[in-house]
Write an enzyme that holds these catalytic residues in place. Structure first.
Site, short mmCIF file in Angstrom:
data_model
loop_
_atom_site.label_atom_id
_atom_site.label_comp_id
_atom_site.label_asym_id
_atom_site.label_seq_id
_atom_site.Cartn_x
_atom_site.Cartn_y
_atom_site.Cartn_z
N HIS A 139 50.81 40.80 49.35
CA HIS A 139 50.30 41.30 50.62
C HIS A 139 49.16 40.43 51.12
O HIS A 139 48.38 39.87 50.33
CB HIS A 139 49.81 42.74 50.46
CG HIS A 139 50.90 43.72 50.18
ND1 HIS A 139 51.86 44.03 51.11
CD2 HIS A 139 51.20 44.44 49.08
CE1 HIS A 139 52.70 44.92 50.60
NE2 HIS A 139 52.33 45.17 49.36
N ARG A 206 42.97 32.41 32.54
CA ARG A 206 42.47 31.05 32.34
C ARG A 206 43.06 30.50 31.05
O ARG A 206 43.53 31.27 30.19
CB ARG A 206 40.94 31.03 32.28
CG ARG A 206 40.36 31.85 31.13
CD ARG A 206 38.85 31.89 31.19
NE ARG A 206 38.28 32.62 30.05
CZ ARG A 206 38.01 32.07 28.87
NH1 ARG A 206 38.23 30.76 28.67
NH2 ARG A 206 37.52 32.80 27.89
#
Length: 252
Positions: A139, A206
């Site tokens: 979105h 990460r």
């Protein structure tokens, strides 16, 4: 004269009936699961662009649409309640090329979602835990005055490299590109690139570990390398070994 009731006999009959009903229900459930599974020989209501040899979609399936633009390779295992969609909604003409491609030997855990509005590819021998969410569309919220759900979404292709492992509950966002034999930790949220032989964790994810050809895994692994089972060990020997450990003899 009142005839005494044998409570033990009554309880035994009731218990027998409960066991009989339970067995019948489980036999029926097994039959339904087997009959409702989707394979190349029994595609059910679907018209997949390709469904490979030995592939099985467990019953019940999740939401499936855009199946003419979905390719599934050989020997894949698709768990229960897995959503596979191509396009934003059913009954769209998506053109001549596939939108969603699963390679050979892909395993999708139960309750996972694979949502492909643009090209999404999963390489060979990728394993996904339960509840993984992959999507090419997210979105947008550019206009602060319009409800987010009514704003036109953004789409970017997603690619998962062969041999990768995606942990339970991970989320793979539009534009993500995972290399070969990449690992995504459970619950991670991935966007962007994960290189070959790298481990990603966290939200946002990460890189927490990588393979170096000179020094091995960096930082080093904290657990010893698993010892493979010798090729000449039989199933009976493995069962006997398990029973031996179960007695505590293996801890001496």
């Amino acid at each position: 004269m009142r005839v005494p009731i044998d409570q033990n006999a009554f309880s035994s009959v009731a218990a027998w009936r409960r066991r009989a009903v339970s067995r019948a229900v489980h036999r029926g459930a097994r039959w339904v699961r087997a009959a409702g599974a989707v394979t190349a020989e029994r595609p059910g209501p679907y018209r997949f662009r390709r469904i490979g040899t030995g592939t099985r979609l467990a019953f019940p399936q999740g939401t499936v649409f855009g199946d003419p633009w979905i390719e599934i390779g050989d020997h894949c295992v698709i768990g229960t309640d897995v959503t596979l969609t191509a396009g934003m909604m059913p009954d769209l003409d998506l053109g001549p090329e596939p939108i969603l491609t699963l390679g050979n030997g892909v395993v999708l855990g139960r309750g996972s979602h694979v949502i492909a509005d643009v090209r999404l590819t999963i390489g060979d021998d990728c394993f996904f835990g339960p509840g993984v969410y992959l999507t090419t569309t997210n979105h947008s919220y550019d206009d602060p005055e319009v409800p987010v759900g009514k704003q036109w979404p953004r789409s970017e292709p997603v690619a998962i490299g062969s041999g990768s492992w995606i942990g339970t509950g991970a989320v793979i966002l539009p534009g993500a590109r995972l290399g070969r034999n990449a690992v995504v930790a459970a619950g991670a949220v991935v966007r962007g690139e994960v290189p070959d032989h790298a481990v990603a964790a966290g939200a946002p994810a990460r890189i927490v570990r990588r393979w170096d050809s000179r020094h091995g895994w960096q930082p080093p692994l904290r657990t010893p390398t698993p010892v493979p089972i010798p090729e000449d060990v039989t199933p009976a020997q493995l069962r006997a070994l398990g029973e031996w450990h179960g007695t505590g003899a293996g801890d001496a």
